[in-house]
Motif scaffolding. Structure first.
Motif, PDB file in Angstrom:
ATOM      1  N   PHE A 200      68.215  43.726   9.499  1.00 45.11           N
ATOM      2  CA  PHE A 200      66.888  44.483   9.492  1.00 45.11           C
ATOM      3  C   PHE A 200      66.222  44.121  10.820  1.00 45.11           C
ATOM      4  O   PHE A 200      65.340  43.614  10.479  1.00 45.11           O
ATOM      5  CB  PHE A 200      66.180  43.892   8.151  1.00 45.11           C
ATOM      6  CG  PHE A 200      65.135  44.861   7.882  1.00 45.11           C
ATOM      7  CD1 PHE A 200      64.971  46.350   7.661  1.00 45.11           C
ATOM      8  CD2 PHE A 200      63.927  44.151   7.791  1.00 45.11           C
ATOM      9  CE1 PHE A 200      63.766  47.056   7.326  1.00 45.11           C
ATOM     10  CE2 PHE A 200      62.574  44.905   7.593  1.00 45.11           C
ATOM     11  CZ  PHE A 200      62.722  46.325   7.244  1.00 45.11           C
ATOM     12  N   SER A 201      66.565  44.565  11.872  1.00 43.12           N
ATOM     13  CA  SER A 201      65.853  44.497  13.026  1.00 43.12           C
ATOM     14  C   SER A 201      66.230  45.631  13.994  1.00 43.12           C
ATOM     15  O   SER A 201      67.404  46.246  14.027  1.00 43.12           O
ATOM     16  CB  SER A 201      66.011  43.290  13.481  1.00 43.12           C
ATOM     17  OG  SER A 201      67.249  42.884  14.289  1.00 43.12           O
ATOM     18  N   ALA A 202      65.347  45.807  14.856  1.00 45.09           N
ATOM     19  CA  ALA A 202      65.556  46.916  15.890  1.00 45.09           C
ATOM     20  C   ALA A 202      65.106  46.424  17.105  1.00 45.09           C
ATOM     21  O   ALA A 202      64.343  45.433  17.294  1.00 45.09           O
ATOM     22  CB  ALA A 202      64.868  48.215  15.596  1.00 45.09           C
ATOM     23  N   GLN A 203      65.656  47.016  18.340  1.00 46.64           N
ATOM     24  CA  GLN A 203      65.474  46.734  19.769  1.00 46.64           C
ATOM     25  C   GLN A 203      63.978  47.122  20.056  1.00 46.64           C
ATOM     26  O   GLN A 203      63.691  48.223  19.657  1.00 46.64           O
ATOM     27  CB  GLN A 203      66.434  47.360  20.631  1.00 46.64           C
ATOM     28  CG  GLN A 203      66.645  46.825  22.187  1.00 46.64           C
ATOM     29  CD  GLN A 203      67.569  47.145  22.852  1.00 46.64           C
ATOM     30  OE1 GLN A 203      68.240  48.300  22.423  1.00 46.64           O
ATOM     31  NE2 GLN A 203      68.198  46.217  23.850  1.00 46.64           N
ATOM     32  N   GLY A 204      63.163  46.267  20.932  1.00 42.90           N
ATOM     33  CA  GLY A 204      61.843  46.984  21.371  1.00 42.90           C
ATOM     34  C   GLY A 204      60.750  46.189  20.471  1.00 42.90           C
ATOM     35  O   GLY A 204      61.008  45.235  19.727  1.00 42.90           O
ATOM     36  N   TYR A 205      59.389  46.830  20.917  1.00 46.11           N
ATOM     37  CA  TYR A 205      58.233  46.418  20.347  1.00 46.11           C
ATOM     38  C   TYR A 205      57.672  47.350  19.757  1.00 46.11           C
ATOM     39  O   TYR A 205      57.310  48.650  20.547  1.00 46.11           O
ATOM     40  CB  TYR A 205      57.601  45.610  21.293  1.00 46.11           C
ATOM     41  CG  TYR A 205      56.101  45.217  20.550  1.00 46.11           C
ATOM     42  CD1 TYR A 205      56.160  43.904  20.180  1.00 46.11           C
ATOM     43  CD2 TYR A 205      54.965  46.097  20.987  1.00 46.11           C
ATOM     44  CE1 TYR A 205      54.815  43.738  19.317  1.00 46.11           C
ATOM     45  CE2 TYR A 205      53.688  45.868  20.395  1.00 46.11           C
ATOM     46  CZ  TYR A 205      53.665  44.634  19.891  1.00 46.11           C
ATOM     47  OH  TYR A 205      52.224  44.100  19.220  1.00 46.11           O
ATOM     48  N   ARG A 206      57.410  47.639  18.473  1.00 51.03           N
ATOM     49  CA  ARG A 206      56.439  48.625  17.751  1.00 51.03           C
ATOM     50  C   ARG A 206      55.470  47.820  16.816  1.00 51.03           C
ATOM     51  O   ARG A 206      55.905  47.297  16.152  1.00 51.03           O
ATOM     52  CB  ARG A 206      57.609  49.343  16.705  1.00 51.03           C
ATOM     53  CG  ARG A 206      58.587  50.158  17.672  1.00 51.03           C
ATOM     54  CD  ARG A 206      59.422  51.114  16.720  1.00 51.03           C
ATOM     55  NE  ARG A 206      60.511  51.746  17.329  1.00 51.03           N
ATOM     56  CZ  ARG A 206      61.754  51.353  17.610  1.00 51.03           C
ATOM     57  NH1 ARG A 206      61.837  49.976  17.164  1.00 51.03           N
ATOM     58  NH2 ARG A 206      62.585  52.221  18.127  1.00 51.03           N
ATOM     59  N   ARG A 227      62.552  41.568  19.445  1.00 48.01           N
ATOM     60  CA  ARG A 227      62.790  42.895  18.703  1.00 48.01           C
ATOM     61  C   ARG A 227      61.741  43.002  17.728  1.00 48.01           C
ATOM     62  O   ARG A 227      60.841  42.306  17.648  1.00 48.01           O
ATOM     63  CB  ARG A 227      64.234  42.635  17.864  1.00 48.01           C
ATOM     64  CG  ARG A 227      65.385  42.315  18.950  1.00 48.01           C
ATOM     65  CD  ARG A 227      66.603  41.877  18.044  1.00 48.01           C
ATOM     66  NE  ARG A 227      67.349  43.317  17.269  1.00 48.01           N
ATOM     67  CZ  ARG A 227      68.049  44.051  17.556  1.00 48.01           C
ATOM     68  NH1 ARG A 227      68.390  44.378  19.170  1.00 48.01           N
ATOM     69  NH2 ARG A 227      68.205  45.078  16.779  1.00 48.01           N
ATOM     70  N   CYS A 228      61.979  43.943  16.955  1.00 48.41           N
ATOM     71  CA  CYS A 228      60.976  44.018  15.685  1.00 48.41           C
ATOM     72  C   CYS A 228      61.672  44.341  14.548  1.00 48.41           C
ATOM     73  O   CYS A 228      62.751  44.741  14.610  1.00 48.41           O
ATOM     74  CB  CYS A 228      60.034  45.389  16.078  1.00 48.41           C
ATOM     75  SG  CYS A 228      61.022  46.884  16.099  1.00 48.41           S
TER      76      CYS A 228
END
Length: 505
Positions: A200-206, A227-228
């Protein structure tokens, strides 16, 4: 773009255009099953056969697979596989050109090869199909046993895959592989059935996906460095309410999400195909031995599971599949079982002695190979063809015994560059890009006299106009024309004389 040079390159590059158009002669006594015209088994040289197919199938083939001779300097029973590099390139280049012309705009070609010619083939295919259209080099693990006599044992072959369109566009039309159900279990007896956890994580910053999650043991979790989280907090709370959140290591690990069996849309194909997934040469030999108990007709047949994966990725039921080096018939057999239409070409006697019996057994419902996996129980059929006489004589004139339908297909293709699909029961062939084409040829008007049936007159032009419902530009092929140049210009008609204005190439 760099190109490959060899001794006879100039004539080999032009060879496809110089191949004469030949007839495909039906052999109804050798048809199989219900004689389905959509499936064709052709016996003859594949260069001539591919050229013969062009007027009917240009741009129509969704998936091409070929397994050409590898140039290994060892003699196979059914192939002369001992060619020098230049001879091998001279053989493969014009065939690739014709295969490209037969390929649909959203189609793809897959070529099995080993490292004797594989790197040369890559450069040639970059030239013929375009480097932007290169899809992948598939590494197929063809054997699992150790080859002790070799300096370094060869355990794989390559499959070079190209599209008619760039890879970035082709990926939208290819099929993903079925989900892998390994790793699914149900440790918490979830009533929805087996599941596995996914990150439950994704690349980048949101910013809206950067929040703190409290674990069941009180530990507070922030997204991994760089990650976010994989969704907003609102979505995460919904996952919690649906009992979809899983904390590994007794709650100490970061949150993961339950994914239930059947929810995964499919897997993107990877470039490494292991023996356990698609079979080996030994598996394919066992498949052949079950069909032909006392012999192995080829030294390196391909397993049905390998072909199943290629056809699954590159085609759908009803699509047309072509193999111009049919060999032991695997491509046609698997295509038939998977509900694809197919064309197979083989030049040797084993087109009758091996390919035909194998396909007849498929139609009868044989249960080897992938039959059980795809739910195959038999049915369907094919028509058998042999290469016949050239459409044109050596001087370029039309051969005397050419039928209307054959000449019509050739003229339509030479004028429009598209396959001829009409019924060939009328002198009006059709309209393409604002031009109607008509052919006056012996017998089509029910008039057996040469002068009466093949001469364009005012009355016959009126008949062609009425039959086509077209009052725009028209090209008419015939033996003679009784209309003068001014009358033709006034009627917006271009007259072309047979046989002189019919292009032989």
């Amino acid at each position: 773009m760099p190109t490959l040079d060899w001794m006879t390159r100039g004539e080999d590059v032009r060879a496809a255009a110089a191949v004469p158009y030949r007839l495909l002669e039906a052999m109804p006594d050798l048809d199989g099953g219900d004689g389905d015209a959509a499936n064709m088994l052709i016996q003859g040289d594949n260069l001539d056969a591919l050229k013969a197919l062009l007027p009917y199938y240009k741009g129509a083939v969704k998936c091409i697979y070929i397994d050409p001779p590898y140039n290994t300097r060892s003699a196979f029973e059914h192939y002369d596989d001992n060619l020098e590099h230049s001879q091998w390139l001279a053989m493969i280049y014009p065939r690739l050109v014709l295969l490209r012309d037969l390929l649909a705009e959203d189609g793809s070609i897959w070529v099995s090869i080993d490292d004797n010619e594989g790197h040369y083939l890559k450069v040639v295919m970059d030239e013929v199909f375009g480097r932007r259209n290169f899809l992948a080099e598939i590494i197929w693990q063809k054997r699992t046993s150790r080859e002790n006599r070799a300096a370094i044992g060869l355990a794989h072959d390559a499959i070079l895959a190209y599209g008619k369109m760039p890879a970035v566009e082709w990926k939208a039309v290819r099929n993903k592989l079925p989900p892998n159900l390994n790793g699914f279990s149900n440790p918490d007896a979830d009533p929805r059935g087996p599941w596995r956890s996914i990150p439950f994580s994704a690349q980048g910053y949101r910013p809206n996906q950067m929040y703190v999650i409290d674990g069941p043991n009180g530990e507070r979790h922030e997204p991994p460095r760089g990650r976010c989280w994989g969704a907003t907090e609102e979505v995460f709370r919904r996952y919690e309410a649906e009992n979809r959140v899983y904390f590994p290591r007794d709650g100490a690990g970061r949150p993961r999400i339950k994914q239930f069996a059947g929810e995964e849309a499919g897997l993107v194909p990877m470039s490494l195909w292991l023996a356990e997934d698609v079979g080996t040469n030994e598996e394919s030999k066992r498949e052949i031995l079950r069909l032909f108990e006392d012999e192995t007709p080829f030294g390196t047949p391909k397993p049905e599971r390998l072909m199943q994966r290629i056809l699954h990725i590159a085609s759908n039921p009803g699509d047309l599949v072509l193999d111009s080096f049919l060999g032991s018939g695997t491509t046609a057999a698997v295509a038939h079982k998977m509900g694809r239409q197919w064309i197979g070409i083989e030049m040797g006697d084993h087109a009758v002695s091996h390919c035909k019996p194998r396909l007849d057994k498929v139609i009868a419902g044989e249960q080897g190979g992938v039959s059980e996996a795809v739910g195959w129980n038999g049915g369907g059929g094919y028509r058998f063809y042999r290469l016949g006489a050239p459409v044109f004589e050596a001087d370029g004139h039309i051969a005397d015994d050419i039928r209307f339908s054959t000449l019509a297909a050739h003229i339509w293709f030479s004028e429009t560059g598209t396959p001829f699909t009409a019924a060939a029961d009328s002198p009006v062939l059709g309209t393409h890009d604002g031009m109607t084409y008509a052919l006056l040829y012996n017998g089509i008007l029910g008039d057996r006299s040469v002068s009466g049936g093949n001469v364009l007159t005012t009355a016959l032009l009126d008949r062609l106009r009425a039959e086509s419902g077209w009052d725009g530009p028209m090209t008419v092929y015939g033996e003679w024309c009784k209309l003068g140049a001014a009358r033709l210009a006034e009627a917006d008609v271009t007259f072309k004389q047979t046989p002189y204005d019919v292009r032989a190439r």
